[in-house]
Design an enzyme around this catalytic site. Structure first.
Site, mmCIF file in Angstrom:
data_model
loop_
_atom_site.group_PDB
_atom_site.id
_atom_site.type_symbol
_atom_site.label_atom_id
_atom_site.label_comp_id
_atom_site.label_asym_id
_atom_site.label_seq_id
_atom_site.Cartn_x
_atom_site.Cartn_y
_atom_site.Cartn_z
ATOM 1 C CB SER A 1 20.215 39.601 60.599
ATOM 2 O OG SER A 1 19.280 40.474 61.159
ATOM 3 C CB ALA A 2 15.967 38.419 58.561
ATOM 4 C CG HIS B 1 20.773 42.179 65.195
ATOM 5 N ND1 HIS B 1 21.933 42.560 64.564
ATOM 6 C CD2 HIS B 1 19.966 41.691 64.214
ATOM 7 C CE1 HIS B 1 21.828 42.320 63.266
ATOM 8 N NE2 HIS B 1 20.649 41.783 63.033
ATOM 9 C CD GLU C 1 24.875 43.451 66.038
ATOM 10 O OE1 GLU C 1 25.216 44.319 65.223
ATOM 11 O OE2 GLU C 1 24.053 42.549 65.784
ATOM 12 N N GLY D 1 17.572 41.531 57.027
ATOM 13 C CA GLY D 1 16.620 42.559 56.630
ATOM 14 C C GLY D 1 15.366 42.402 57.471
#
Length: 247
Positions: free
Chosen positions: A123-124, A160, A195, A90
């Protein structure tokens, strides 16, 4: 005991379900574990429950119980006894601000380092394993107390990571240019994690795994490509210059 980390660039890959692309890695990472705490703090507070429900569904094939960390009264106490922590993706700034407010950075750092708590990020959440969030892609929609994160690894990650499209007429900075700017100010390696790829750390061992190559950036060195299966343990031993007072 040795630390045990699974750091995913993303939780969902195109045309696949949530965490489906990393199924085998999860089987290995979760071996012997039956309970996970999930930190949904990179999402808006109104979405914590639905985000956790999505992750609970994704973990059903692994026969583990997923509990949203936001549902417990004392997160620090819960993490003192936890066996696995998954920090989801997020907005990185929102995530780190909440982690600071909950005062959980030290307990997670200490228990992961001692090999008592397995850490998984996407991700985060993967950004949070780094010394700082400075190589995130996100907009600073809130202001954390500092940029200092868990510091479970001595280098930075850019989840990413994207290469510039061939023939693009976009005149703004590419992802590579932004990471080279980071290296102007910080002598810290950065792994551009594309990714579908992830890093797997077990003690002094670090490997690139997944579906795609990674691009590693170092000061005064041409960026280099590494294929899945590459041993990146050398990243854990490099001296770095990172002024945390500037976080």
């Amino acid at each position: 005991m040795e630390d045990n980390l699974l750091l995913l660039s993303n939780s969902q890959t195109h045309n696949m379900g949530v965490l489906e692309h990393a199924h085998e890695a999860l089987i290995d990472f979760l071996a012997g574990q039956r309970a996970i705490y999930f930190a949904p703090y990179a999402a808006a507070a109104s979405a914590y429950d639905s985000y956790t429900a999505t992750i609970q569904e994704a973990f059903k094939p692994f026969d583990v119980t997923v509990t949203g960390l936001h549902t417990v009264d004392r997160p620090v106490a819960a993490l003192r006894d936890a066996e696995v922590l998954f920090v989801g993706g997020g907005n990185t700034f929102r995530l780190l601000k909440t982690l600071h407010q909950l005062d959980v950075l030290n307990i997670v750092r200490e228990r992961v380092t001692r090999g008592e708590l397995r850490y998984m990020g996407s991700s985060a959440g993967t950004n949070m394993a780094c010394p700082s969030l400075r190589t995130t892609n996100d907009m600073p929609i809130v202001q954390p107390a500092s940029f200092t994160s868990f510091g479970l690894i001595p280098f930075q990650i850019n989840p990413h990571y994207q290469d510039p499209p061939a023939g693009s007429t976009h005149m703004g900075e590419t992802r590579e240019q932004r990471l080279l700017e980071f290296l102007d100010e910080n002598d810290v390696p950065v792994v551009g994690l594309r990714e579908g790829s992830w890093l797997r750390k077990r003690g002094a061992s670090l490997k690139l795994e997944g579906l795609t190559a990674a691009r590693i950036f170092r000061r005064d060195t041409e960026p280099q490509e590494y294929q899945p299966g590459s041993d990146l343990s050398w990243l854990l031993t490099l001296p770095t210059t990172f002024d945390q007072s500037r976080s």
